[in-house]
Design a protein around this motif. Sequence first.
Motif, mmCIF file in Angstrom:
data_model
loop_
_atom_site.group_PDB
_atom_site.id
_atom_site.type_symbol
_atom_site.label_atom_id
_atom_site.label_comp_id
_atom_site.label_asym_id
_atom_site.label_seq_id
_atom_site.Cartn_x
_atom_site.Cartn_y
_atom_site.Cartn_z
ATOM 1 N N HIS A 64 46.880 41.344 41.749
ATOM 2 C CA HIS A 64 45.740 41.257 42.674
ATOM 3 C C HIS A 64 44.471 41.806 42.020
ATOM 4 O O HIS A 64 44.532 42.511 41.017
ATOM 5 C CB HIS A 64 46.019 42.074 43.938
ATOM 6 N N VAL A 65 43.333 41.486 42.631
ATOM 7 C CA VAL A 65 42.050 42.071 42.257
ATOM 8 C C VAL A 65 41.359 42.584 43.516
ATOM 9 O O VAL A 65 41.722 42.210 44.636
ATOM 10 C CB VAL A 65 41.117 41.075 41.518
ATOM 11 N N GLU A 81 44.347 36.921 34.943
ATOM 12 C CA GLU A 81 43.536 37.908 35.634
ATOM 13 C C GLU A 81 42.074 37.835 35.175
ATOM 14 O O GLU A 81 41.798 37.872 33.983
ATOM 15 C CB GLU A 81 44.107 39.293 35.335
ATOM 16 N N ASP A 128 44.380 49.644 39.265
ATOM 17 C CA ASP A 128 43.180 50.466 39.362
ATOM 18 C C ASP A 128 43.076 51.152 40.719
ATOM 19 O O ASP A 128 43.541 50.626 41.729
ATOM 20 C CB ASP A 128 41.913 49.622 39.158
ATOM 21 N N SER A 147 41.279 29.945 34.982
ATOM 22 C CA SER A 147 41.965 31.165 35.424
ATOM 23 C C SER A 147 42.918 30.860 36.570
ATOM 24 O O SER A 147 43.999 31.431 36.667
ATOM 25 C CB SER A 147 40.950 32.227 35.856
ATOM 26 N N VAL A 152 34.391 40.852 40.724
ATOM 27 C CA VAL A 152 35.611 41.624 40.501
ATOM 28 C C VAL A 152 35.216 43.055 40.150
ATOM 29 O O VAL A 152 34.491 43.297 39.182
ATOM 30 C CB VAL A 152 36.473 41.015 39.373
ATOM 31 N N PHE A 205 45.992 36.758 42.537
ATOM 32 C CA PHE A 205 45.471 35.923 41.457
ATOM 33 C C PHE A 205 45.382 34.453 41.858
ATOM 34 O O PHE A 205 44.434 33.772 41.497
ATOM 35 C CB PHE A 205 46.323 36.034 40.193
ATOM 36 N N GLU A 257 49.858 45.089 41.735
ATOM 37 C CA GLU A 257 50.081 44.141 40.637
ATOM 38 C C GLU A 257 49.810 42.719 41.132
ATOM 39 O O GLU A 257 50.180 42.352 42.247
ATOM 40 C CB GLU A 257 51.524 44.264 40.140
ATOM 41 N N LYS A 261 41.066 45.740 38.952
ATOM 42 C CA LYS A 261 42.215 44.887 38.646
ATOM 43 C C LYS A 261 43.506 45.640 38.940
ATOM 44 O O LYS A 261 43.483 46.791 39.375
ATOM 45 C CB LYS A 261 42.156 44.460 37.179
ATOM 46 N N SER A 262 44.620 44.989 38.708
ATOM 47 C CA SER A 262 45.938 45.558 38.987
ATOM 48 C C SER A 262 46.073 46.982 38.471
ATOM 49 O O SER A 262 45.763 47.257 37.312
ATOM 50 C CB SER A 262 47.030 44.701 38.343
ATOM 51 N N ASP A 305 38.232 39.276 34.555
ATOM 52 C CA ASP A 305 37.811 40.540 33.967
ATOM 53 C C ASP A 305 36.881 41.296 34.920
ATOM 54 O O ASP A 305 36.346 40.729 35.868
ATOM 55 C CB ASP A 305 37.089 40.275 32.643
ATOM 56 N N TYR A 306 36.680 42.581 34.629
ATOM 57 C CA TYR A 306 35.758 43.399 35.413
ATOM 58 C C TYR A 306 34.369 42.768 35.382
ATOM 59 O O TYR A 306 33.899 42.338 34.337
ATOM 60 C CB TYR A 306 35.664 44.815 34.833
#
Length: 182
Positions: free
Chosen positions: A152-153, A62, A113, A56, A107, A174, A150, A110-111, A64-65
Amino acid sequence: MQSFLKEVWAWVRSIAAALVLTILIGMFIFQPTKVLGKSMDPTLYDQQRIYVSKLSHTFRYEPDYGDIVIIDSRVDRPRTWKDDLLEHPLIRLIRDQEDPNMYVKRVIAKSGDAVEIKDGQVFLNGQLLDEPYVKEPMYPEPPRTWTVPEGHVFVLGDNRNNSKDSRQIGFVPFNHVLGIKF
Protein backbone atom coordinates in the motif's frame (compact mmCIF):
# COMPACT_ATOMS: atom_id res chain seq x y z
CA MET A 1 -19.47 -4.98 -56.33
CA GLN A 2 -17.06 -7.63 -55.01
CA SER A 3 -14.19 -5.13 -55.10
CA PHE A 4 -16.27 -2.55 -53.21
CA LEU A 5 -17.10 -5.05 -50.42
CA LYS A 6 -13.45 -6.02 -50.13
CA GLU A 7 -12.53 -2.36 -49.78
CA VAL A 8 -15.20 -1.77 -47.09
CA TRP A 9 -14.09 -4.89 -45.20
CA ALA A 10 -10.47 -3.72 -45.30
CA TRP A 11 -11.51 -0.35 -43.82
CA VAL A 12 -13.62 -2.00 -41.11
CA ARG A 13 -10.71 -4.26 -40.11
CA SER A 14 -8.28 -1.33 -40.02
CA ILE A 15 -10.59 0.80 -37.89
CA ALA A 16 -11.31 -2.10 -35.52
CA ALA A 17 -7.58 -2.83 -35.14
CA ALA A 18 -6.88 0.85 -34.43
CA LEU A 19 -9.61 0.96 -31.76
CA VAL A 20 -8.35 -2.21 -30.08
CA LEU A 21 -4.77 -0.89 -30.13
CA THR A 22 -5.90 2.46 -28.69
CA ILE A 23 -7.76 0.74 -25.86
CA LEU A 24 -4.81 -1.56 -25.07
CA ILE A 25 -2.33 1.34 -25.02
CA GLY A 26 -4.65 3.32 -22.74
CA MET A 27 -5.18 0.39 -20.39
CA PHE A 28 -1.57 -0.77 -20.09
CA ILE A 29 0.94 1.90 -21.23
CA PHE A 30 -0.21 5.53 -20.90
CA GLN A 31 -3.34 7.61 -21.02
CA PRO A 32 -4.53 11.19 -20.74
CA THR A 33 -6.71 12.15 -17.80
CA LYS A 34 -8.22 15.28 -16.30
CA VAL A 35 -7.74 16.69 -12.81
CA LEU A 36 -11.11 17.03 -11.10
CA GLY A 37 -11.19 19.45 -8.18
CA LYS A 38 -8.76 21.65 -6.32
CA SER A 39 -7.03 19.11 -4.08
CA MET A 40 -3.70 19.41 -5.94
CA ASP A 41 -3.56 23.23 -6.12
CA PRO A 42 -1.12 24.88 -6.74
CA THR A 43 0.73 22.02 -8.49
CA LEU A 44 -2.20 20.98 -10.71
CA TYR A 45 -5.42 22.84 -11.38
CA ASP A 46 -9.05 21.82 -11.71
CA GLN A 47 -9.79 20.56 -15.26
CA GLN A 48 -6.08 20.44 -16.19
CA ARG A 49 -5.21 17.64 -18.61
CA ILE A 50 -2.28 15.43 -17.65
CA TYR A 51 -0.69 12.25 -18.99
CA VAL A 52 0.03 9.27 -16.80
CA SER A 53 2.23 6.22 -17.27
CA LYS A 54 0.17 3.08 -16.66
CA LEU A 55 3.25 0.84 -16.36
CA SER A 56 3.21 0.96 -12.55
CA HIS A 57 -0.37 -0.32 -12.60
CA THR A 58 0.31 -2.89 -15.32
CA PHE A 59 3.33 -4.37 -13.53
CA ARG A 60 2.10 -3.60 -9.97
CA TYR A 61 5.21 -1.79 -8.81
CA GLU A 62 5.41 0.68 -5.99
CA PRO A 63 5.46 4.38 -6.88
CA ASP A 64 8.20 6.54 -5.40
CA TYR A 65 8.01 9.24 -2.72
CA GLY A 66 6.61 12.46 -4.13
CA ASP A 67 5.13 10.85 -7.26
CA ILE A 68 1.84 12.34 -8.40
CA VAL A 69 -0.48 9.40 -8.96
CA ILE A 70 -3.98 8.65 -10.18
CA ILE A 71 -5.79 6.41 -7.73
CA ASP A 72 -9.09 4.60 -7.53
CA SER A 73 -10.44 5.88 -4.22
CA ARG A 74 -12.69 2.84 -3.74
CA VAL A 75 -9.98 1.11 -1.71
CA ASP A 76 -12.47 -1.10 0.12
CA ARG A 77 -13.25 -3.19 -2.97
CA PRO A 78 -11.09 -5.24 -5.33
CA ARG A 79 -10.35 -3.94 -8.84
CA THR A 80 -10.90 -5.98 -11.98
CA TRP A 81 -9.88 -5.70 -15.63
CA LYS A 82 -13.43 -4.43 -16.26
CA ASP A 83 -12.64 -1.36 -14.11
CA ASP A 84 -9.57 -0.65 -16.27
CA LEU A 85 -11.62 -0.96 -19.43
CA LEU A 86 -14.47 1.28 -18.22
CA GLU A 87 -11.98 3.96 -17.09
CA HIS A 88 -10.34 4.18 -20.50
CA PRO A 89 -10.67 7.73 -21.96
CA LEU A 90 -12.30 6.42 -25.14
CA ILE A 91 -14.96 4.57 -23.14
CA ARG A 92 -15.47 7.59 -20.85
CA LEU A 93 -15.92 9.74 -23.97
CA ILE A 94 -18.60 7.38 -25.27
CA ARG A 95 -20.30 7.28 -21.86
CA ASP A 96 -19.88 11.11 -21.62
CA GLN A 97 -18.82 11.14 -17.98
CA GLU A 98 -15.78 11.56 -15.77
CA ASP A 99 -15.27 9.07 -12.94
CA PRO A 100 -15.53 10.88 -9.58
CA ASN A 101 -13.72 7.95 -7.88
CA MET A 102 -10.44 8.74 -9.65
CA TYR A 103 -8.28 11.03 -7.53
CA VAL A 104 -4.98 12.75 -8.31
CA LYS A 105 -2.72 12.73 -5.22
CA ARG A 106 0.93 12.75 -4.11
CA VAL A 107 2.64 9.68 -2.59
CA ILE A 108 3.82 10.59 0.91
CA ALA A 109 4.64 7.15 2.34
CA LYS A 110 5.24 3.61 1.15
CA SER A 111 5.00 0.14 2.68
CA GLY A 112 6.33 0.00 6.23
CA ASP A 113 6.58 3.77 6.69
CA ALA A 114 5.16 5.59 9.71
CA VAL A 115 3.26 8.80 8.94
CA GLU A 116 2.40 11.28 11.66
CA ILE A 117 0.43 14.48 11.29
CA LYS A 118 0.68 16.89 14.19
CA ASP A 119 0.53 20.66 14.51
CA GLY A 120 -0.39 20.87 10.82
CA GLN A 121 2.84 19.21 9.70
CA VAL A 122 3.64 15.82 8.20
CA PHE A 123 6.36 13.58 9.62
CA LEU A 124 7.66 10.52 7.79
CA ASN A 125 9.44 7.98 9.99
CA GLY A 126 9.96 10.69 12.61
CA GLN A 127 11.41 13.26 10.19
CA LEU A 128 9.56 16.44 9.24
CA LEU A 129 8.84 16.41 5.51
CA ASP A 130 10.04 19.34 3.44
CA GLU A 131 7.01 20.02 1.25
CA PRO A 132 7.49 23.14 -0.88
CA TYR A 133 4.57 22.05 -3.10
CA VAL A 134 1.92 22.39 -0.33
CA LYS A 135 -0.51 25.24 -0.94
CA GLU A 136 -0.87 26.43 2.66
CA PRO A 137 -0.44 25.14 6.21
CA MET A 138 -2.95 22.48 7.25
CA TYR A 139 -5.76 23.46 9.56
CA PRO A 140 -5.04 22.15 13.05
CA GLU A 141 -6.40 18.68 13.67
CA PRO A 142 -5.78 16.12 16.43
CA PRO A 143 -2.41 14.34 16.04
CA ARG A 144 -2.67 11.05 14.16
CA THR A 145 -0.23 8.31 13.24
CA TRP A 146 -0.46 5.60 10.59
CA THR A 147 1.81 2.71 9.64
CA VAL A 148 1.51 1.86 5.95
CA PRO A 149 0.86 -1.87 5.40
CA GLU A 150 2.74 -3.96 2.85
CA GLY A 151 1.47 -3.45 -0.70
CA HIS A 152 0.00 0.00 0.00
CA VAL A 153 0.86 3.70 -0.19
CA PHE A 154 -0.29 6.75 1.77
CA VAL A 155 -1.33 9.72 -0.38
CA LEU A 156 -2.17 13.36 0.30
CA GLY A 157 -3.31 16.25 -1.86
CA ASP A 158 -1.09 19.33 -2.12
CA ASN A 159 -4.06 21.47 -1.03
CA ARG A 160 -4.37 19.67 2.32
CA ASN A 161 -7.30 21.77 3.54
CA ASN A 162 -9.36 20.83 0.49
CA SER A 163 -8.39 17.21 -0.16
CA LYS A 164 -10.01 13.84 0.38
CA ASP A 165 -7.02 11.54 0.68
CA SER A 166 -5.54 8.75 2.83
CA ARG A 167 -6.55 10.64 5.95
CA GLN A 168 -10.16 9.81 5.04
CA ILE A 169 -10.12 6.89 2.59
CA GLY A 170 -7.22 4.97 4.12
CA PHE A 171 -4.23 3.28 2.56
CA VAL A 172 -4.20 2.78 -1.22
CA PRO A 173 -3.34 -0.73 -2.48
CA PHE A 174 -0.82 -0.86 -5.35
CA ASN A 175 -3.48 -2.16 -7.74
CA HIS A 176 -5.54 0.99 -7.03
CA VAL A 177 -2.64 3.20 -8.15
CA LEU A 178 -3.68 3.55 -11.78
CA GLY A 179 -0.77 5.58 -13.08
CA ILE A 180 2.03 8.02 -12.38
CA LYS A 181 2.07 11.51 -13.88
CA PHE A 182 4.79 12.10 -16.48
